[in-house]
Scaffold this motif. Structure first.
Motif, PDB file in Angstrom:
ATOM      1  N   SER A 201      -2.344 -28.507  22.141  1.00 16.27           N
ATOM      2  CA  SER A 201      -3.627 -28.954  22.681  1.00 16.27           C
ATOM      3  C   SER A 201      -4.671 -27.859  22.570  1.00 16.27           C
ATOM      4  CB  SER A 201      -3.454 -29.386  24.139  1.00 16.27           C
ATOM      5  OG  SER A 201      -4.698 -29.734  24.715  1.00 16.27           O
ATOM      6  N   GLN A 202      -4.262 -26.616  22.902  1.00 14.61           N
ATOM      7  CA  GLN A 202      -5.192 -25.492  22.807  1.00 14.61           C
ATOM      8  C   GLN A 202      -5.609 -25.251  21.362  1.00 14.61           C
ATOM      9  OE1 GLN A 202      -2.911 -22.411  24.727  1.00 14.61           O
ATOM     10  NE2 GLN A 202      -3.747 -22.866  26.770  1.00 14.61           N
ATOM     11  N   ALA A 203      -4.638 -25.372  20.443  1.00 17.03           N
ATOM     12  CA  ALA A 203      -4.961 -25.194  19.025  1.00 17.03           C
ATOM     13  C   ALA A 203      -5.918 -26.280  18.549  1.00 17.03           C
ATOM     14  CB  ALA A 203      -3.676 -25.213  18.198  1.00 17.03           C
ATOM     15  N   GLN A 204      -5.665 -27.524  18.992  1.00 19.16           N
ATOM     16  CA  GLN A 204      -6.554 -28.618  18.614  1.00 19.16           C
ATOM     17  C   GLN A 204      -7.957 -28.407  19.186  1.00 19.16           C
ATOM     18  OE1 GLN A 204      -4.397 -32.033  20.061  1.00 19.16           O
ATOM     19  NE2 GLN A 204      -3.243 -32.283  18.170  1.00 19.16           N
ATOM     20  N   GLU A 205      -8.004 -27.933  20.459  1.00 19.28           N
ATOM     21  CA  GLU A 205      -9.302 -27.675  21.072  1.00 19.28           C
ATOM     22  C   GLU A 205     -10.008 -26.536  20.348  1.00 19.28           C
ATOM     23  OE1 GLU A 205     -12.542 -28.134  23.518  1.00 19.28           O
ATOM     24  OE2 GLU A 205     -10.775 -29.446  23.275  1.00 19.28           O
ATOM     25  N   GLY A 206      -9.228 -25.489  19.998  1.00 17.38           N
ATOM     26  CA  GLY A 206      -9.818 -24.386  19.247  1.00 17.38           C
ATOM     27  C   GLY A 206     -10.335 -24.832  17.893  1.00 17.38           C
ATOM     28  N   GLU A 207      -9.553 -25.685  17.208  1.00 13.04           N
ATOM     29  CA  GLU A 207      -9.995 -26.202  15.909  1.00 13.04           C
ATOM     30  C   GLU A 207     -11.225 -27.085  16.066  1.00 13.04           C
ATOM     31  OE1 GLU A 207     -10.188 -27.019  11.850  1.00 13.04           O
ATOM     32  OE2 GLU A 207      -9.211 -25.427  13.006  1.00 13.04           O
ATOM     33  N   LYS A 208     -11.242 -27.859  17.151  1.00  9.86           N
ATOM     34  CA  LYS A 208     -12.409 -28.702  17.419  1.00  9.86           C
ATOM     35  C   LYS A 208     -13.655 -27.855  17.627  1.00  9.86           C
ATOM     36  CE  LYS A 208     -14.125 -32.168  20.700  1.00  9.86           C
ATOM     37  NZ  LYS A 208     -13.820 -32.933  21.946  1.00  9.86           N
ATOM     38  N   GLN A 209     -13.508 -26.787  18.425  1.00  6.63           N
ATOM     39  CA  GLN A 209     -14.639 -25.899  18.669  1.00  6.63           C
ATOM     40  C   GLN A 209     -15.065 -25.192  17.386  1.00  6.63           C
ATOM     41  OE1 GLN A 209     -13.466 -23.285  21.850  1.00  6.63           O
ATOM     42  NE2 GLN A 209     -13.542 -24.886  23.421  1.00  6.63           N
ATOM     43  N   ARG A 210     -14.068 -24.814  16.563  1.00  8.10           N
ATOM     44  CA  ARG A 210     -14.390 -24.163  15.286  1.00  8.10           C
ATOM     45  C   ARG A 210     -15.169 -25.111  14.378  1.00  8.10           C
ATOM     46  NH1 ARG A 210     -12.644 -23.086  10.077  1.00  8.10           N
ATOM     47  NH2 ARG A 210     -11.202 -24.839  10.131  1.00  8.10           N
TER      48      ARG A 210
END
Length: 314
Positions: A201-210
């Motif tokens: 989830s954190q990786a997905q959120e980080g990718e979303k923010q990126r």
């Protein structure tokens, strides 16, 4: 064992009672005696059956199985981590330790029959361990093994099965777990899955923010490009307008060739003079005729000048 001995005593008492009826009542009619003996034997059978059912309720080792709403790849990753952690949870050595350590991962274990059903199988084994308290009726040293089976149900769901067993070294008696080991190991696996899901989830959120930041930067670049293009167009437009103004000036503005040019009141040589103009004086053409220009001077005075007395701006 106390329950078994108690049931055996009751059974012996019932059988003895039946024999007493047969011996002490020889005068009892045959059919009544037969019914009495049958009743006693039926009661004995019922007690024996009750004892068997009661013992069956105490049997464990049915294993643990559950459906998990995550892909099998994630469950496999979690199980591999738990198998390699060297600890078997939920089992106590004579109530002394909260868990058993020094366990090792294995590709198979003779303590379990060969797994022939679908799924990926893992084993965790600990040898030379005191009999855990959660394994029934043993105080011997032996081997503790846990088996994990992961099966994919569909793209987003998996089935996890866990079994645990302790086998004595001396008597080779197997003792299936009462479920405590399986539940505790599953909790460890579920915690690991939750951690993986959190990381995912954190990786997905980080990718979303990126991606959002990349989109913002792209929007800024596009805005800058549009502004530069608009500025270029504006500059081109200004330059074109300036050139147009210059062209217009070339068309409508003239300068006096020589000093003493007379500004006439009408387009005739005989017309009265309004003003004498110096060489280089600029005038604006207001009206054009074949020989005369109706002009306006810099101070706003209007009159006529012959074409030959004017020349284009330098």
């Amino acid at each position: 064992m106390r329950n078994i001995d108690k049931r055996a005593g009751i059974l012996d008492l019932i059988v003895a009672r039946g024999c007493s009826l047969a011996v002490n009542h020889p005068a009892m009619p045959g059919h009544r005696l037969a019914l009495a003996v049958l009743s006693v034997l039926w009661l004995a059978f019922a007690v024996a059956s009750l004892g068997a059912r009661s013992h069956k309720k105490e049997d464990f080792g049915q294993g643990f199985s559950t459906e998990i709403e995550v892909p099998a790849s994630e469950v496999l990753q979690a199980v591999e981590a738990i198998v390699d952690n060297g600890i078997i949870q939920g089992s106590f050595e004579y109530n002394k330790d909260k868990y058993i350590d020094k366990a090792t991962a294995a590709t198979s274990s003779s303590l379990f029959p060969e797994w022939k059903d679908p799924g990926t199988v893992f084993y965790k084994v600990r040898t030379k361990v005191l009999a855990p308290a959660n394994f029934k009726e043993t105080r011997d040293e032996g081997t503790l093994a846990v088996r994990y089976v992961v099966l994919s149900k569909d793209a987003s769901k998996s089935i996890l099965r866990i079994d645990a067993i302790f086998v004595e070294d001396f008597r080779r008696t197997p003792h299936p777990s009462n479920g405590t080991v399986e539940s505790a190991e599953y909790k460890d696996i579920q915690d690991h899955i939750d951690a993986l899901e959190l990381q995912k989830s954190q990786a997905q959120e980080g990718e979303k923010q990126r991606q959002q930041e990349l989109a913002r930067q792209a929007l800024e670049r596009k805005s800058e490009e549009n502004e530069a293009l608009a500025l270029a167009k504006a500059q081109t437009s200004v330059q074109g307008l300036e050139q147009h103004v210059r062209d217009l000036r070339q068309q409508v503005e003239r300068v006096i060739k020589a000093p003493g040019a007379q500004l006439k009141s009408a387009p005739f040589h005989t017309a009265s003079n309004l003003k004498s103009l110096d060489a280089g004086t600029e005038v604006v053409i207001v009206i054009a005729t074949p020989y005369w220009y109706g002009v306006e001077t810099e101070d706003g005075q209007h009159g006529w000048i012959h074409r030959e007395q004017l020349e284009p701006l330098p």
